[in-house]
Design an enzyme around this catalytic site. Structure first.
Site, PDB file in Angstrom:
ATOM      1  N   HIS A 123      -3.667 -17.076  -5.462  1.00 42.14           N
ATOM      2  CA  HIS A 123      -4.608 -16.343  -4.610  1.00 42.14           C
ATOM      3  C   HIS A 123      -5.835 -17.179  -4.263  1.00 42.14           C
ATOM      4  O   HIS A 123      -6.677 -16.721  -3.498  1.00 42.14           O
ATOM      5  CB  HIS A 123      -5.011 -15.065  -5.333  1.00 42.14           C
ATOM      6  CG  HIS A 123      -5.725 -15.364  -6.616  1.00 42.14           C
ATOM      7  ND1 HIS A 123      -5.095 -15.948  -7.696  1.00 42.14           N
ATOM      8  CD2 HIS A 123      -7.016 -15.224  -6.970  1.00 42.14           C
ATOM      9  CE1 HIS A 123      -5.978 -16.137  -8.661  1.00 42.14           C
ATOM     10  NE2 HIS A 123      -7.154 -15.703  -8.255  1.00 42.14           N
ATOM     11  N   ASP A 124      -5.975 -18.370  -4.851  1.00 42.84           N
ATOM     12  CA  ASP A 124      -7.123 -19.239  -4.552  1.00 42.84           C
ATOM     13  C   ASP A 124      -6.733 -20.463  -3.731  1.00 42.84           C
ATOM     14  O   ASP A 124      -7.611 -21.244  -3.349  1.00 42.84           O
ATOM     15  CB  ASP A 124      -7.768 -19.760  -5.844  1.00 42.84           C
ATOM     16  CG  ASP A 124      -8.361 -18.657  -6.711  1.00 42.84           C
ATOM     17  OD1 ASP A 124      -8.829 -17.644  -6.150  1.00 42.84           O
ATOM     18  OD2 ASP A 124      -8.363 -18.821  -7.942  1.00 42.84           O
ATOM     19  N   ASP A 147      -8.852 -16.279 -16.977  1.00 40.93           N
ATOM     20  CA  ASP A 147      -9.664 -16.753 -15.861  1.00 40.93           C
ATOM     21  C   ASP A 147     -10.759 -17.725 -16.321  1.00 40.93           C
ATOM     22  O   ASP A 147     -11.515 -17.406 -17.243  1.00 40.93           O
ATOM     23  CB  ASP A 147     -10.315 -15.516 -15.219  1.00 40.93           C
ATOM     24  CG  ASP A 147     -10.974 -15.821 -13.899  1.00 40.93           C
ATOM     25  OD1 ASP A 147     -10.258 -16.226 -12.980  1.00 40.93           O
ATOM     26  OD2 ASP A 147     -12.203 -15.649 -13.793  1.00 40.93           O
ATOM     27  N   ASP A 167      -4.388   3.702   2.773  1.00 43.44           N
ATOM     28  CA  ASP A 167      -5.795   3.283   2.880  1.00 43.44           C
ATOM     29  C   ASP A 167      -5.927   1.787   3.199  1.00 43.44           C
ATOM     30  O   ASP A 167      -7.037   1.251   3.234  1.00 43.44           O
ATOM     31  CB  ASP A 167      -6.596   3.657   1.616  1.00 43.44           C
ATOM     32  CG  ASP A 167      -6.147   2.872   0.398  1.00 43.44           C
ATOM     33  OD1 ASP A 167      -5.159   2.111   0.491  1.00 43.44           O
ATOM     34  OD2 ASP A 167      -6.786   3.028  -0.662  1.00 43.44           O
ATOM     35  N   ASP A 217      -1.645  -1.175  -3.980  1.00 42.87           N
ATOM     36  CA  ASP A 217      -1.983  -0.403  -5.172  1.00 42.87           C
ATOM     37  C   ASP A 217      -0.827  -0.423  -6.178  1.00 42.87           C
ATOM     38  O   ASP A 217       0.242  -0.961  -5.892  1.00 42.87           O
ATOM     39  CB  ASP A 217      -2.358   1.036  -4.770  1.00 42.87           C
ATOM     40  CG  ASP A 217      -1.387   1.604  -3.737  1.00 42.87           C
ATOM     41  OD1 ASP A 217      -0.161   1.514  -3.962  1.00 42.87           O
ATOM     42  OD2 ASP A 217      -1.846   2.099  -2.672  1.00 42.87           O
ATOM     43  N   ASP A 265      -4.643 -10.353 -16.130  1.00 45.92           N
ATOM     44  CA  ASP A 265      -5.714 -11.319 -15.971  1.00 45.92           C
ATOM     45  C   ASP A 265      -6.826 -10.952 -16.963  1.00 45.92           C
ATOM     46  O   ASP A 265      -7.207  -9.790 -17.057  1.00 45.92           O
ATOM     47  CB  ASP A 265      -6.262 -11.232 -14.531  1.00 45.92           C
ATOM     48  CG  ASP A 265      -6.483 -12.590 -13.919  1.00 45.92           C
ATOM     49  OD1 ASP A 265      -7.299 -13.343 -14.460  1.00 45.92           O
ATOM     50  OD2 ASP A 265      -5.841 -12.895 -12.886  1.00 45.92           O
ATOM     51  N   ASP A 267       0.867  -1.185   0.000  1.00 44.35           N
ATOM     52  CA  ASP A 267       0.000   0.000   0.000  1.00 44.35           C
ATOM     53  C   ASP A 267       0.900   1.231   0.000  1.00 44.35           C
ATOM     54  O   ASP A 267       1.872   1.291   0.750  1.00 44.35           O
ATOM     55  CB  ASP A 267      -0.882  -0.038   1.264  1.00 44.35           C
ATOM     56  CG  ASP A 267      -1.736   1.209   1.392  1.00 44.35           C
ATOM     57  OD1 ASP A 267      -2.009   1.851   0.359  1.00 44.35           O
ATOM     58  OD2 ASP A 267      -2.134   1.526   2.536  1.00 44.35           O
ATOM     59  N   ASN A 309      -0.559   4.599  -0.010  1.00 43.86           N
ATOM     60  CA  ASN A 309      -1.227   5.825   0.436  1.00 43.86           C
ATOM     61  C   ASN A 309      -1.997   5.667   1.746  1.00 43.86           C
ATOM     62  O   ASN A 309      -2.831   6.488   2.082  1.00 43.86           O
ATOM     63  CB  ASN A 309      -2.161   6.353  -0.661  1.00 43.86           C
ATOM     64  CG  ASN A 309      -3.276   5.359  -0.990  1.00 43.86           C
ATOM     65  OD1 ASN A 309      -3.258   4.228  -0.496  1.00 43.86           O
ATOM     66  ND2 ASN A 309      -4.224   5.780  -1.795  1.00 43.86           N
ATOM     67  N   GLU A 317      -6.488 -20.629 -17.128  1.00 47.31           N
ATOM     68  CA  GLU A 317      -6.837 -21.238 -15.867  1.00 47.31           C
ATOM     69  C   GLU A 317      -7.835 -22.322 -16.258  1.00 47.31           C
ATOM     70  O   GLU A 317      -8.912 -22.014 -16.773  1.00 47.31           O
ATOM     71  CB  GLU A 317      -7.492 -20.236 -14.913  1.00 47.31           C
ATOM     72  CG  GLU A 317      -7.722 -20.882 -13.552  1.00 47.31           C
ATOM     73  CD  GLU A 317      -8.779 -20.201 -12.699  1.00 47.31           C
ATOM     74  OE1 GLU A 317      -8.706 -20.345 -11.468  1.00 47.31           O
ATOM     75  OE2 GLU A 317      -9.670 -19.536 -13.248  1.00 47.31           O
TER      76      GLU A 317
HETATM   77  C1  GLC Z   1     -10.850 -17.832 -10.870  1.00 47.68           C
HETATM   78  C2  GLC Z   1     -10.069 -16.877 -10.012  1.00 47.68           C
HETATM   79  C3  GLC Z   1     -10.798 -16.689  -8.728  1.00 47.68           C
HETATM   80  C4  GLC Z   1     -12.151 -16.099  -9.034  1.00 47.68           C
HETATM   81  C5  GLC Z   1     -12.909 -16.937 -10.045  1.00 47.68           C
HETATM   82  C6  GLC Z   1     -14.070 -16.198 -10.618  1.00 47.68           C
HETATM   83  O1  GLC Z   1     -10.927 -19.093 -10.310  1.00 47.68           O
HETATM   84  O2  GLC Z   1      -8.754 -17.318  -9.859  1.00 47.68           O
HETATM   85  O3  GLC Z   1     -10.085 -15.901  -7.822  1.00 47.68           O
HETATM   86  O4  GLC Z   1     -12.882 -15.991  -7.865  1.00 47.68           O
HETATM   87  O5  GLC Z   1     -12.105 -17.315 -11.139  1.00 47.68           O
HETATM   88  O6  GLC Z   1     -13.632 -15.178 -11.476  1.00 47.68           O
HETATM   89 CA    CA Z   2      -3.602   2.034  -1.269  1.00 49.45          CA
END
Ligand code: GLC
Ligand code: CA
Length: 560
Positions: free
Chosen positions: A332-333, A205, A30, A34, A103, A26, A28, A259
């Site tokens: 991230h999943d 995605d 918040d 970013d 993405d 981050d 700034n 993906e």
């Molecule tokens: C993919 C992404 C996930 C998202 C899902 C719906 O699996 O990696 O984070 O929630 O698609 O877009």
């Molecule tokens: Ca920020």
């Protein structure tokens, strides 16, 4: 294998580093990471020796699903900055020789997107056909399972049109109707927009879901999460991807990765073989879903090394003659690699995290390496549902509650498997909030940050961070780790993963002890050598007919 026979491509030789912008830095106060934060950390990113950065979605979004619900594909999420920041970021990456992959989220958009806002007004609206609908006069729509809906149904009634719209994900993520040529043209046009800006590729995605079955038939006997495989079998998927390649992708020197929920060895070649002219790479979920039941409830299979090895080995040899694969553990999943596949206790955390990184960078396929794994960040293990931000965990918790199920069991499982485990802020140093923000972080910082952080590891030559840098450098100097033939040894051994990579006259042996105990590894004499290229311990015991490995020891050895 001979290098001269290889079809060399920059994206096969690259290490991809994934940045989840919300949690990186981050700038700034918040509490939300970013683009400026990433810009401020460019030198760090370069120092890792990675080649490509994949940015999770940074487009305008109401953030029901953290940017995977896009309301404007040509603008930047206000929390992250603006287009000038993006241009500066892209330039800064390129100046450092780093490519940028964005993405592409086009199975669905946000319910706040102009197209959907129009579509829901009437059946005559020109945007109505941009989405999938089931007219209410036809009765109850056939079962479709939703990942994120509180009632698990992928149909939602809309009063004004007297019809149900389809959303495989959240209610706020209506599926786009690819059957409509106008939708495809809009998407291709938007892709050109980003390529003209100079981006270097797309991570696509849930791209395997874009083609829906004509007339929305009943999927006999298929319920719940089992629908994922059926969703990935839409009749026109390959037609669309081929068209996208012809219309957009082939015009640029870029990379693409699907993906691929629902991809398996029996259908992967249609997606990634060169002759198909669709996409370059895919990532499957078979190894990371070992040990996961419905709603990410955990069983012990995720510690079954033999099953894990078999999956990875099958995929590694599958691309001997055509196509190209990927390697990954965390994103991230999915949870932190050291907590899921390694041992994140104080005693073994560093060694096991180095071992897992060694596997990712020496196995066949382009590595997708998740931010924070280079310092061995661990799962957050939130105690309470209040600590979660992720709609997946929250909705499944609610659903379990409504059913009178065991919510504590769900929470216990999600401590291991939940998506927020890998979304906590990057631990930069031991100051307040780990140096991530001056404000209140959007998601709690993991309490172990005073110990596990970048600043500590910069100064320690033996840290996971510096080990990761050695790994990326080694990979650059040994094309055998990229193009080399793959051969596994001791496949049935429940603790050891060992394999060779051979290219031209070089063979490297990779020995990995996936256990917290010492292990003896008996191998034939031609596999014994003490020419160690990388080791996560100071020494290696090589005897006349075996190696002796310490807990979570990882070594890369050159064979004579
Ligand atoms: C993919 C992404 C996930 C998202 C899902 C719906 O699996 O990696 O984070 O929630 O698609 O877009
Ligand atoms: Ca920020």
């Amino acid at each position: 294998m001979l290098l001269s026979n290889m079809n060399r491509e920059w994206w096969k030789e690259a290490v991809v580093y994934q940045i989840y912008p919300r949690s990186f830095q981050d700038s700034n106060g918040d509490g939300i990471g970013d683009l400026r934060g990433i810009i401020n950390r460019l030198d760090y990113i370069e120092s890792l020796g990675i080649d490509v950065v994949w940015l999770n979605p940074i487009y305008k979004s109401p953030n029901h699903d953290n940017g995977y619900d896009i309301s404007d594909y040509r603008d930047i999420m206000s929390e992250f900055g603006d287009m000038a920041d993006f241009d500066e970021l892209l330039k800064g990456m390129h100046e450092r020789g780093i490519k940028v992959v964005m993405d592409l989220v086009v199975n669905h958009c946000s319910s706040e997107h102009y197209w959907f806002q129009q579509a829901i007004q009437s059946r005559d609206n020109p945007y109505y056909d941009y989405f999938h609908w089931w007219p209410a006069e036809n009765g109850t729509p056939p079962e479709r399972w939703s990942f994120f809906a509180p009632d698990a149904s992928a149909w939602r009634f809309n009063e004004a049109t007297n019809s149900y719209y389809l959303h495989y994900f959240a209610v706020e993520q209506p599926d786009l109707n690819w059957e409509n040529p106008k939708v495809r043209a809009e998407i291709y046009d938007m892709m050109h927009f980003w390529f003209k800006k100079g981006i270097d590729g797309f991570r696509m995605d849930v791209i395997t879901f874009i083609s829906k079955h004509d007339g929305y038939p009943v999927f006999e006997g298929v319920h719940g999460e089992a629908m994922i495989d059926v969703y990935a079998q839409g009749p026109r998927l390959h037609e669309y991807l081929h068209e996208m390649n012809r219309e957009v992708l082939q015009h640029y020197d870029i990379m693409t990765v699907a993906e691929g929920p629902g991809t398996h060895i029996n259908n992967i070649h249609d997606l990634v073989d060169e002759t198909r002219q669709e996409l370059n790479m895919n990532y499957h979920f078979e190894h990371v879903e070992l040990g996961l039941n419905a709603r990410k409830m955990v069983n012990s299979d995720h510690r079954d090394l033999v099953k894990y090895k078999k999956i990875l080995c099958d995929w590694a040899v599958e691309f001997d003659h055509a196509g190209w694969g990927t390697t990954w553990h965390t994103n991230h999943d999915f949870p932190r690699q050291v907590s899921w596949f390694g041992d994140d206790s104080d005693e073994h955390r560093e060694a096991s995290s180095k071992l897992l990184s060694t596997m990712l960078l020496t196995m066949r396929g382009t590595p997708y390496y998740y931010m924070g794994d280079e310092i061995g960040m661990t799962n957050a293990r939130f105690e309470s549902i209040e600590d979660y931000n992720d709609l997946m965990t929250i909705n499944w918790y609610k659903l379990t509650e409504q059913e009178g199920g065991d919510t504590q069991a769900l929470l216990d499982s999600h401590k291991l498997s939940g998506r927020d485990n890998a979304r906590t802020p990057i631990q930069w140093d031991s100051s307040t909030n780990a140096g991530f923000t001056q404000g209140k972080p959007w998601l709690k910082v993991t309490p172990n940050y005073p110990t596990i952080n970048v600043a500590n590891q910069e100064n320690d030559p033996k840290s996971p961070l510096n080990y990761f840098r050695s790994l990326t450098a080694l990979r650059k100097n040994h094309l055998s780790l990229i193009y080399g033939a793959f051969k596994v040894y001791l496949l049935e051994d429940p603790n050891i993963f060992s394999y060779t990579r051979t290219l031209d006259d070089e063979t490297l042996l990779i020995l990995l002890n996936y256990s917290s105990d010492n292990q003896t590894v008996c191998l034939d004499s031609e596999l014994l050598s003490s020419d160690v290229k990388l080791n996560n311990y100071d020494d290696l015991v090589v005897a006349s007919d075996h190696y002796q490995l310490k807990p979570w020891q990882a070594v890369i050895i050159k064979l004579a």
